[in-house]
Structure formats: structure tokens, C-alpha cells
Design an enzyme around this catalytic site. Structure first.
Site, PDB file in Angstrom:
ATOM      1  N   SER A  79      14.366  24.439  -0.280  1.00 24.07           N
ATOM      2  CA  SER A  79      15.684  24.405  -0.039  1.00 24.07           C
ATOM      3  C   SER A  79      15.726  23.075   0.939  1.00 24.07           C
ATOM      4  O   SER A  79      15.916  21.916   0.324  1.00 24.07           O
ATOM      5  CB  SER A  79      15.791  25.503   0.953  1.00 24.07           C
ATOM      6  OG  SER A  79      17.332  25.563   1.012  1.00 24.07           O
ATOM      7  N   ASP A 109      19.436  30.731  -8.907  1.00 24.17           N
ATOM      8  CA  ASP A 109      19.518  30.410  -7.443  1.00 24.17           C
ATOM      9  C   ASP A 109      21.300  30.180  -7.626  1.00 24.17           C
ATOM     10  O   ASP A 109      21.674  29.426  -8.126  1.00 24.17           O
ATOM     11  CB  ASP A 109      19.068  28.932  -7.231  1.00 24.17           C
ATOM     12  CG  ASP A 109      19.103  28.600  -5.878  1.00 24.17           C
ATOM     13  OD1 ASP A 109      19.849  28.979  -5.060  1.00 24.17           O
ATOM     14  OD2 ASP A 109      18.175  27.839  -5.331  1.00 24.17           O
ATOM     15  N   HIS A 157      16.873  31.710  -5.136  1.00 25.56           N
ATOM     16  CA  HIS A 157      16.564  30.756  -3.949  1.00 25.56           C
ATOM     17  C   HIS A 157      15.449  31.203  -3.105  1.00 25.56           C
ATOM     18  O   HIS A 157      15.479  31.704  -1.897  1.00 25.56           O
ATOM     19  CB  HIS A 157      17.748  30.463  -3.061  1.00 25.56           C
ATOM     20  CG  HIS A 157      17.825  29.539  -2.037  1.00 25.56           C
ATOM     21  ND1 HIS A 157      17.997  28.130  -2.756  1.00 25.56           N
ATOM     22  CD2 HIS A 157      17.657  29.271  -0.797  1.00 25.56           C
ATOM     23  CE1 HIS A 157      17.831  27.289  -1.499  1.00 25.56           C
ATOM     24  NE2 HIS A 157      17.718  27.912  -0.720  1.00 25.56           N
TER      25      HIS A 157
END
Length: 620
Positions: free
Chosen positions: A461, A548, A580
């Protein structure tokens, strides 16, 4: 390098243990217990009577679960495909039935558990079924029937204040750069009680005193988050407990009295304040003399039956505490099962080039001298999050077992260290936030721990973004980079954000910029790795979950295309059925196997090679 290192733990033991359990919770009546585990090779929530042999499994890959207040039902949240369209399912606690009923059925919507209602089976839930941008409030009975709409979100409610009787007694709304606390008024309207800066942090929970008071973690008028008692009639705060060094992390309330039992915070090693001396003695006995993060994870309505987790840097063990009985061991996490092969984690502090103190953690592989080691700089996501000392460091444990020193840095902008530390990150993506990381590497090199020629940067991320910034802005520092679900184009991240980010986008604009403003967009593009692919010099591994919803797959697809067009060395791996971050063990197996092979080639660490679980992973 590997001769003196401990046993090489197979990748499967990090991602797919059938023996690991956790998340134990006792029912409000104290008669049953439930936990996360597996049924065969399938993730499941287990439930059984406290001392019985009637355990049954609800076969579902769950995010969380909760008993109803009358202990007759268990509600389970799940995100089956990783797209964050979270579902809520309910199953009967009694009897052999393991069927699950969906409580808020609607495609491509997200629902969350908010509260249970005393004296009933009902759950209070929030859902964005009506408007994908905001969450309305519902009451739902797992026995059947349509959910009852309690309140419609007018477009700016960020918190609903519901007590344990199911009464809606307060709400928080955002209005420009202000947050407002409101109470129900005449004729169905709402009356403002108090207001504060939108950039203050106020997490309200635990309504009590017949709805007149609540608890909150607040930094209003202070730098650090502290525990306060909030007057819902005036908005006034009464300070209960705070740390001068760090934010408080969490508060555990008594189920019976709604008074605080334990406050948790983490200045380096974990710390806690237990308000009841008798409970403090029991928790200290479980923790032992070494650092540990000890949480009361659930209690019955009389606070006589408790579940407790004891987390260290090498795993979590769970216990049952009952009045008049010795603690009963319940189960342990995957890391705890392999604890003997894992390395200890040490809190560290260094000074950034502009004088800012930076805190973090260093994990040194066991069995080799801490000199000239290959180093992985492991960058946490968020960026408004932080690295912690205890369990949860699966990647850290995995990498140190492969022979790498692992450095984790709570760079400026990280949560946990107060308002000022976070505010110093405004406008500093690919700037001073990245300088903090480079300064951490230099600190490790100057101490003699790290070999400057064998340093990798790794993250997911925002951490993945940082890895790509390292590869394209400071390629001379790193031998290679590993990016998982990382941001490559900041402006596109905000333009394609999921609709339920609507009320949090002003926070992003404050720290990063607004892509609708040309000057901001130019700055965002200048800090985006996708536009600097030609500057990469070393190998890069990019991985991404195809579902995601936050950092869309296109972010990685474009970065890979740009790198390949520039003739750079890049490997690319995608994960079907995840988003994610991976939930599926088969995808985590592939991720860790790819990572260890890539880093072994780049830094010279160990790799376990082909894992026979890979043969069957396709089936799951």
C-alpha cells in the site's frame, strides 16, 4: 550465511497452519466460546459450549464475529473476494445447524456490525446500500424479516452513537473544516452540542450513564490521544488517562459496568494501564516477566468469564480466565507455533536529518553476528498507521528467518506519536517522509548492522509506494525493491477512490493535494513513481490483488508497462480472488515464495525453494 541460522521454516507454516487459532470470544451469558480456526483446510468460525464437546464450525473466511446480546446468535463479517463489499452473516449458536443467513443482502455494498441490543438477538449495523458514499443505520433480527432503518445519513455523518439498548442518542457530522456533535432534537431534527476542528481526532465509544456520557480517545487541545469521558449534553471532556510520550491505542471496557478496564499504548515495547488491581495481577501473571501485549478480548455480562490474548514479538497465545480457576490455555497463532525459530524485535530510535526523533523496530536474524547483514527496510502502509512490536509482523518474522535484518520505521506521518509527528508529513510524500527512511538505512549502516550494498526496500500500500519511490527517486540506496498493492500515481488514486472514501478525501487533500487543482496535480505527478520509471536502476518485484478497490490494479499495470517500456528489470505477479492485501492462504503462499526467491537473488539470503503446498494451492 545460512550455517548458523536457525531452522528454515517452510513458507506453508507462515501462511497455512491448520493448528493455529485465535480471536477467542465468550458469549454474554458465559456459557459458550467462539474462535477463528480451520475446518479441515477451510477457514471457519468455531463455537462450542464452555466445557462441552459439541464444537461446530461455520465454514467461512471471516473478518470478525460477535455474539448477539442474548447469546443465541453469532454474526460474522466476511469479504469473500477482497473487494471490501463486506457481508454480514448470522448463524444459530445452539444445535448442530451450521447454516448462515445473510443479514443485509445487496450486491456491491458494504455492511458492518455496530452494536448488539441487550435483551434481544438484534444487531445494529451500518450499510451503504442506499448511497454508496455514506452509511445508514439499521436494526436487524437474525431470525428473519427485513432490516429496520433507524436513521438515514444526510451525507455527512461519520459516527452514529447507539447505546446497548439500541437507542440512537448522538451522531457526529462533518461540515467544512469542522466536526459537530449532535443530539436528537424536537420533531425528528438534530441539535448541535459541540464543535471542534475536523483535523482533531475524537473516537467516541461506550455510551453509558443512560446515554448522557461516552468514552473517547481524543486529542482536542493536546498533542496525544488520551482517554476522556465525554459529556454528550455539552461536549465537555474529562481527562481520565494519557501518556506523555505516545497516543493511546485502545481501551477495553467492562461489559457489566461500561467502565474502563485496560488502556493500551506502545512507546516502544507495549504498555498498559489496568484500573482494577486484582485484574492487573491476573494479567501480569499471564504476561510473565518479558514484554507482552495483554488484551482482554471479551467478557461475559458479569465480567466473571474473560478471554485474554498475550501477544509477543513471536506470536499470540489465548487463555480463558474464570473466577476461582487457574487460567486455561485455549490456542495459539501461527507465529507462536514456530516461535523457537523466530528472532526477537528491538525498539530503536534515531534522529532524522532535520532533528526529528524517529522511532521504529529492528529485527536481527538469530545465530549470526549482527555485522554487515543484508537488510530489508520494511515500510508500513497507511501512511496514517504505525509499526508495532507484537504479533502481526508475519512478514518481519518471515524475512528474519531467511537471514535478513529487518528495519521498520515509524516515519513522520505515522500514527501513534501525536498530532505534531503526523502533521509534519503534510506535503512530504517522496520528500521528508522518504528522507526518514533513508536516514534509517544510514543509521543501520553506521552502526555496522547493515551492508550498504545489500539493502532492499519492501512494503504494501503506502509502503509499496515507498518501495517504488526508493527504486525511482533514490535508486543508489537500494539493491532491489518489492512492492505489494502500491500506489504509483497519486492523483489517480484519489480520482478512482471507492465511493465510501468520500468523507475522508479532505484528509488526503490536506496532506497530499487535490488532483482537481492543477498546481496540486503537478506536485502529485512529480511525486508519483509511474512518471519516473526511467530512473529505476535495480530489479523490482510488483504484486497486486486483482480485486483491490483502493489501489486499483491499473496502478501496478501502468507501472509495469512503464518500466518495461524503459527497458528496466521488473517481475510482476497478480492474485486472483484477493484485493488490498491477501486473505487466501494460497495467494499468500505464492507471494512469500516469490518474495524469498527474488530477495535471495538480489541480497543473497535463504530461500526454501518449492513448497509442496503449491501443488494443491490451485484447489483452494
Amino acid at each position: 550465511m545460512g550455517g548458523a541460522l536457525p531452522e528454515l521454516v517452510p513458507v506453508r507454516d507462515f501462511v497455512a497452519s491448520r493448528q493455529s487459532t485465535g480471536g477467542y470470544r465468550v458469549s454474554p451469558d458465559g456459557q459458550r466460546i467462539a474462535w477463528f480456526g480451520t475446518d479441515g483446510v477451510v477457514p471457519a468460525i468455531w463455537v462450542k459450549s464452555m466445557d462441552g464437546d459439541d464444537a461446530k464450525a461455520f465454514r467461512i473466511r471471516a473478518r470478525s464475529f460477535r455474539f448477539s446480546a442474548d447469546s443465541r446468535w453469532i454474526a460474522i463479517t466476511a469479504d469473500p473476494t477482497g473487494d471490501e463489499n463486506t457481508r454480514i452473516h448470522a448463524g444459530r449458536v445452539e444445535g448442530p445447524d451450521t447454516g448462515l443467513r445473510e443479514l443485509m443482502p445487496a450486491p456491491r455494498t458494504a455492511s458492518q456490525l455496530a452494536e448488539t441490543v441487550e435483551g434481544s438477538s438484534d444487531f445494529i449495523v451500518t450499510s451503504n446500500q442506499r448511497d454508496k458514499k455514506v452509511f445508514d443505520l439499521y436494526r436487524v433480527n437474525p431470525e428473519g424479516g427485513a432490516p429496520t432503518l433507524l436513521a438515514t445519513n444526510p451525507g455527512n455523518v461519520v459516527w452514529w452513537g447507539v447505546d446497548r439498548a439500541g437507542r440512537l442518542l448522538a451522531r457526529t457530522v462533518v461540515q467544512g473544516d469542522q466536526s459537530l456533535l449532535e443530539r436528537p432534537g424536537a420533531a425528528g431534527g438534530w441539535t448541535e452540542v459541540a464543535r471542534w476542528s475536523r483535523w482533531d481526532r475524537l473516537r467516541i465509544f461506550g455510551l453509558h450513564d443512560d446515554g448522557r456520557k461516552a468514552w473517547a480517545l481524543s486529542n482536542r487541545g493536546r498533542d496525544k490521544l488520551a482517554l476522556v469521558r465525554l459529556d454528550l449534553a455539552t461536549g465537555a471532556e474529562e481527562l481520565v488517562y494519557g501518556s506523555p510520550d505516545v497516543d493511546l491505542d485502545s481501551v477495553t471496557l467492562s461489559r457489566g459496568t461500561q467502565q474502563p478496564l485496560v488502556v493500551h499504548y506502545m512507546p516502544g515495547y507495549p504498555a498498559r494501564k489496568v484500573f482494577d488491581p486484582a485484574l492487573a495481577a491476573r494479567l501480569d501473571a499471564l504476561a510473565g516477566p518479558q514484554p507482552a501485549e495483554v488484551h482482554v478480548t471479551s467478557a461475559d455480562r458479569r465480567d466473571r468469564v474473560l478471554t485474554v490474548s498475550v501477544a509477543t514479538d513471536r506470536g499470540t497465545r489465548s487463555y480463558l480466565l474464570r473466577d476461582g480457576r487457574a487460567p486455561q490455555f485455549l490456542g495459539e497463532s501461527r507465529l507462536s507455533l514456530i516461535a523457537d525459530a523466530l528472532a526477537p524485535v528491538e525498539p530503536i530510535t534515531y534522529t532524522a536529518r532535520d532533528g526529528l526523533p524517529i522511532h521504529g523496530y529492528l529485527t536481527l536474524p538469530v545465530g549470526v553476528a549482527p555485522r554487515g547483514l543484508p537488510l530489508v527496510l520494511m515500510v508500513h502502509g497507511g501512511p496514517w498507521a504505525r509499526d508495532r512490536w507484537g504479533d502481526g509482523g508475519m512478514g518481519r518474522a518471515f524475512l528474519s528467518n531467511r537471514g535478513y535484518a529487518v528495519l521498520q520505521v515509524n516515519y513522520r506521518g505515522s500514527s501513534g506519536y501525536g498530532r505534531a509527528h503526523m502533521e509534519k508529513a503534510r506535503g512530504e510524500l517522496a520528500g521528508r517522509m522518504h528522507d526518514d527512511l533513508i536516514d534509517g538505512v544510514r543509521w543501520a549502516v553506521e552502526r555496522g548492522v547493515a551492508d550498504p550494498q545489500r539493502v532492499a526496500i519492501y512494503g504494501a500500500s503506502y509502503g509499496g509506494y515507498s518501495a517504488l519511490v526508493g527504486a525511482t527517486f533514490t535508486p543508489e540506496v537500494f539493491a532491489c525493491a518489492v512492492d505489494m498493492v502500491g500506489v504509483t500515481d497519486i492523483a489517480r488514486l484519489l480520482e478512482t477512490a471507492p465511493p465510501y472514501w468520500e468523507l475522508s478525501l479532505p484528509w488526503w487533500h490536506r496532506y497530499v493535494g487535490n488532483p482537481a487543482v492543477p498546481e496540486d496535480r503537478a506536485r502529485m505527478d512529480a511525486k508519483s513513481p509511474v512518471f519516473r520509471a526511467a530512473h529505476a536502476q535495480k530489479p523490482i518485484l510488483i504484486m497486486h490483488g486483482v480485486n483491490d478497490p483502493r489501489v486499483k490494479l491499473e496502478q501496478s499495470e501502468r507501472m509495469v508497462a512503464a518500466l518495461r517500456q524503459a527497458g528496466k528489470e521488473v517481475e510482476y505477479l497478480t492474485f486472483t480472488g484477493d484485493g488490498h492485501g491477501n486473505q487466501k492462504w494460497s495467494n499468500n503462499l505464492a507471494m512469500y515464495r516469490k518474495t524469498e526467491d527474488f530477495l535471495a537473488q538480489c541480497l543473497g539470503g535463504r530461500t526454501s525453494g518449492f513448497d509442496y503446498y503449491q501443488l494443491g494451492a490451485w484447489a483452494f
